[in-house]
Structure formats: C-alpha cells, structure tokens
Write a protein that holds these residues in place. Structure first.
Motif, PDB file in Angstrom:
ATOM      1  N   THR A  67       0.809  -1.222   0.000  1.00 20.54           N
ATOM      2  CA  THR A  67       0.000   0.000   0.000  1.00 20.54           C
ATOM      3  C   THR A  67       0.842   1.271   0.000  1.00 20.54           C
ATOM      4  N   GLY A  68       1.932   1.273   0.779  1.00 23.41           N
ATOM      5  CA  GLY A  68       2.773   2.457   0.835  1.00 23.41           C
ATOM      6  C   GLY A  68       3.309   2.841  -0.533  1.00 23.41           C
ATOM      7  N   GLN A  69       3.686   1.859  -1.335  1.00 29.69           N
ATOM      8  CA  GLN A  69       4.240   2.164  -2.653  1.00 29.69           C
ATOM      9  C   GLN A  69       3.173   2.688  -3.598  1.00 29.69           C
ATOM     10  N   ILE A  70       1.934   2.156  -3.470  1.00 28.28           N
ATOM     11  CA  ILE A  70       0.835   2.684  -4.286  1.00 28.28           C
ATOM     12  C   ILE A  70       0.591   4.152  -3.939  1.00 28.28           C
ATOM     13  N   PHE A  71       0.662   4.452  -2.635  1.00 33.04           N
ATOM     14  CA  PHE A  71       0.496   5.836  -2.177  1.00 33.04           C
ATOM     15  C   PHE A  71       1.523   6.742  -2.835  1.00 33.04           C
ATOM     16  N   VAL A  72       2.777   6.266  -2.900  1.00 36.27           N
ATOM     17  CA  VAL A  72       3.838   7.073  -3.495  1.00 36.27           C
ATOM     18  C   VAL A  72       3.511   7.375  -4.948  1.00 36.27           C
ATOM     19  N   LEU A  73       2.958   6.388  -5.635  1.00 33.62           N
ATOM     20  CA  LEU A  73       2.557   6.589  -7.024  1.00 33.62           C
ATOM     21  C   LEU A  73       1.537   7.728  -7.130  1.00 33.62           C
ATOM     22  N   PHE A  74       0.563   7.742  -6.209  1.00 34.91           N
ATOM     23  CA  PHE A  74      -0.451   8.800  -6.234  1.00 34.91           C
ATOM     24  C   PHE A  74       0.156  10.144  -5.872  1.00 34.91           C
TER      25      PHE A  74
ATOM     26  N   LEU B  54       9.688   2.180  -8.341  1.00 35.38           N
ATOM     27  CA  LEU B  54       9.516   3.578  -7.951  1.00 35.38           C
ATOM     28  C   LEU B  54      10.806   4.371  -8.141  1.00 35.38           C
ATOM     29  N   ALA B  55      11.962   3.702  -8.040  1.00 40.21           N
ATOM     30  CA  ALA B  55      13.225   4.407  -8.281  1.00 40.21           C
ATOM     31  C   ALA B  55      13.294   4.868  -9.733  1.00 40.21           C
ATOM     32  N   VAL B  56      12.905   3.987 -10.663  1.00 36.50           N
ATOM     33  CA  VAL B  56      12.892   4.374 -12.079  1.00 36.50           C
ATOM     34  C   VAL B  56      11.871   5.479 -12.317  1.00 36.50           C
ATOM     35  N   LEU B  57      10.692   5.334 -11.680  1.00 36.88           N
ATOM     36  CA  LEU B  57       9.633   6.328 -11.845  1.00 36.88           C
ATOM     37  C   LEU B  57      10.066   7.684 -11.300  1.00 36.88           C
ATOM     38  N   GLN B  58      10.806   7.669 -10.186  1.00 39.03           N
ATOM     39  CA  GLN B  58      11.316   8.905  -9.587  1.00 39.03           C
ATOM     40  C   GLN B  58      12.157   9.676 -10.607  1.00 39.03           C
ATOM     41  N   ALA B 127      10.333  -8.587  -3.624  1.00 42.08           N
ATOM     42  CA  ALA B 127       9.239  -8.933  -4.535  1.00 42.08           C
ATOM     43  C   ALA B 127       8.192  -7.829  -4.588  1.00 42.08           C
ATOM     44  N   LEU B 128       8.116  -6.996  -3.523  1.00 38.70           N
ATOM     45  CA  LEU B 128       7.104  -5.935  -3.486  1.00 38.70           C
ATOM     46  C   LEU B 128       7.423  -4.802  -4.453  1.00 38.70           C
ATOM     47  N   GLY B 129       8.711  -4.545  -4.675  1.00 37.58           N
ATOM     48  CA  GLY B 129       9.090  -3.362  -5.438  1.00 37.58           C
ATOM     49  C   GLY B 129       9.032  -3.516  -6.935  1.00 37.58           C
ATOM     50  N   THR B 130       8.688  -4.700  -7.445  1.00 39.43           N
ATOM     51  CA  THR B 130       8.715  -4.900  -8.889  1.00 39.43           C
ATOM     52  C   THR B 130       7.508  -4.260  -9.556  1.00 39.43           C
ATOM     53  N   ALA B 131       7.649  -4.001 -10.863  1.00 38.90           N
ATOM     54  CA  ALA B 131       6.532  -3.449 -11.630  1.00 38.90           C
ATOM     55  C   ALA B 131       5.344  -4.397 -11.576  1.00 38.90           C
ATOM     56  N   GLU B 132       5.621  -5.706 -11.526  1.00 38.02           N
ATOM     57  CA  GLU B 132       4.531  -6.684 -11.531  1.00 38.02           C
ATOM     58  C   GLU B 132       3.641  -6.532 -10.302  1.00 38.02           C
ATOM     59  N   SER B 133       4.270  -6.480  -9.111  1.00 39.29           N
ATOM     60  CA  SER B 133       3.448  -6.444  -7.901  1.00 39.29           C
ATOM     61  C   SER B 133       2.713  -5.110  -7.777  1.00 39.29           C
TER      62      SER B 133
END
Lengths: 110, 169
Positions: A67-74, B54-58, B127-133
C-alpha cells in the motif's frame, strides 16, 4: 545471487531512513519559509513531498505491505499536477506583476 | 564498511547535501540543478529499499518531466540571482531556521519515542518493489483511486492551460 544482495541490504534499520526523511522535510520547510522566489519555494515543496515519499516507501518495505508504494505513485501524480498548476500560476503572476518574489505580491493584503 | 552501509550513506548524505544546495543557491538554475541531483540521490535510496520500480519512476517523472517544466519556466522568465534580502527579512530567515530546528527536534523525539532499531526490511520486500506487484495492486485493489487520479491529471491539464494562456480580448 539476488538473495545474498537483498539479505545484505535488509540490515539497514528503519530509523536511519526516517531520520534522513525528517532532515529532508525540515530543509524543505526552511526553503519555503526563508526564500522569496516563488519557483524556489515551489521546488522546496516538491522536496517535502519527496521526504514523505521516502517515509512511505520505507514503511512499505519494512512492513512488507504494497500500500505504501501505491500511495507514493499517487503522490507523484499529485506532484505532477501541482507542478503544472503552480508554474502556470507563477507565469500568470509574472505577466501581471512583473515579479516572482512573493513579498512583492500584496494585492490581497489590504 | 560493508557495501550496503556505504551506499546508504552515499545516497543519504548526498540527498541532504543537494537539498541544502537547493534552498541556499541564489541562482534559480543552480537550485534546479541541485534539485535534479537530489532526485537522483532519492532514487538511489529507493533502490537500497529494493523499490526498483519507484526508483525508475522517480527519475522519469521528477528528474525528467517536472524538472524540465521548472527549468523551462525559469528560462522563460529569464530570472537573475535573487537580490540580497532586505533588513526585515533577515529576522524572518532566523525565525524560520529556529522554527524548523524545533520542528526537526519534534520529529526526532517522535522517532525515538518508539525505537524501531530492531525492525529490518521484510523478507518479501524485494518482490514488493517490482513493476509486476505494483501493477497487480494498482489494477485490482486500487483501480478506483487510479481512475480518479487520471481525472485529476486531466483537470490539472485544463487548469494549467487556462491559467497560463493570455487573456482573451
């Protein structure tokens, strides 16, 4: 191979990330309070948003919750929208008042 | 010093140093360049957290899109160095730094109030940080917020055009 690397990386405690984020947020606050240039104030706001992003990602990774990472996306999407609107306002301000220094803009201060 | 600690210190200290550079440079372009470096350092920190997507997106969104917009506006307005602050503003400056120091102290106290020193990254963090998840969560559980944010971006687009365009006669 990736397992060995991730085992190593995992041994940095959560507190370190939180303290880095706190320092970054505070630097952003100093920027907003002390600068006069609207664009630099705006960049300091982006910096504060990023400090919060760092906290959200840290907690997501330490608690094992996506959830935290989805939040960052938003937050990133909001920041992009804010960038477009904020800079448009700076442009309109410059066109009307010929300045981007916030202390020289006082039409609402009656 | 182990490699992961060295990387964390490099990116963490780098992020703080470039952040200080951003708020202290008088020249807006120098501040913007510092901020771009800051975003790269943050992307590095995200990598040490194993959040690779998210690092790439940043880098793509912040260093790529948003900072191009900022630098474009700085160039468009042809801004020079910020002239020295007038006398009444040094008081504001000192006050701002003092208030920020108090604020940092408060955060420090809160962080230390419940020590999380024993808490380390969860085993499934990689596994959480991948584009897939992230994609899986975004298009199932968070589908409605995702659609709402696209509407918000559309509104921002329209608003920016209306604000920035010259007045109609």
């Amino acid at each position: 191979m990736t397992d060995a690397v991730s085992m190593n990386i995992q041994t940095i405690p959560l507190d370190w990330y939180l303290l880095v984020a706190a320092v970054l947020f505070t630097i952003g606050v100093v920027g907003v309070v002390t600068r006069r240039n609207a664009i630099i104030i705006f960049m300091a706001i982006e910096m504060m948003l990023n400090a919060v992003n760092l906290v959200l990602i840290s907690f997501a990774q330490f608690l094992g919750d996506i959830t935290g990472q989805i939040f960052v996306l938003f937050v990133m999407a909001i920041a992009a929208g804010e960038a477009a609107i904020g800079l448009a306002i700076v442009l309109a301000l410059f066109r009307n008042k010929r300045t981007v220094y916030v202390d020289e803009v006082n039409v609402l201060k009656w | 010093m182990p490699l992961h600690v060295a990387l964390f210190l490099l990116f963490g200290i780098g992020a703080i140093a470039t952040a200080i550079g951003t708020v202290t440079r008088r020249n807006p372009v120098a501040a913007a360049v510092n901020l771009i470096a800051h975003f790269f350092m943050l992307a590095g920190l995200y990598l040490t957290l194993q959040a690779q997507f998210l690092a790439v997106l940043q880098i793509l969104v912040y260093a790529g899109a948003i900072m191009v917009l900022v630098v474009f506006v700085i160039m468009l307005l042809n801004l020079g160095n910020e002239e020295a602050l007038r006398e009444q503003f040094t008081l504001r400056k000192v006050l701002g730094v003092v208030l920020a120091a108090i604020f940092l102290l408060q955060i420090g106290v809160l962080v230390n109030a419940r020590p999380t020193g024993a808490l380390y990254q969860s085993p499934q963090a990689a596994a959480l940080g991948t584009a897939e998840s992230i994609g899986r969560a975004l298009f199932t559980q968070y589908l409605f917020p995702f659609e709402a944010i696209s509407l918000l971006l559309l509104a921002a687009l329209v608003g920016a055009i209306i604000l920035a365009k010259r007045k109609v006669e």
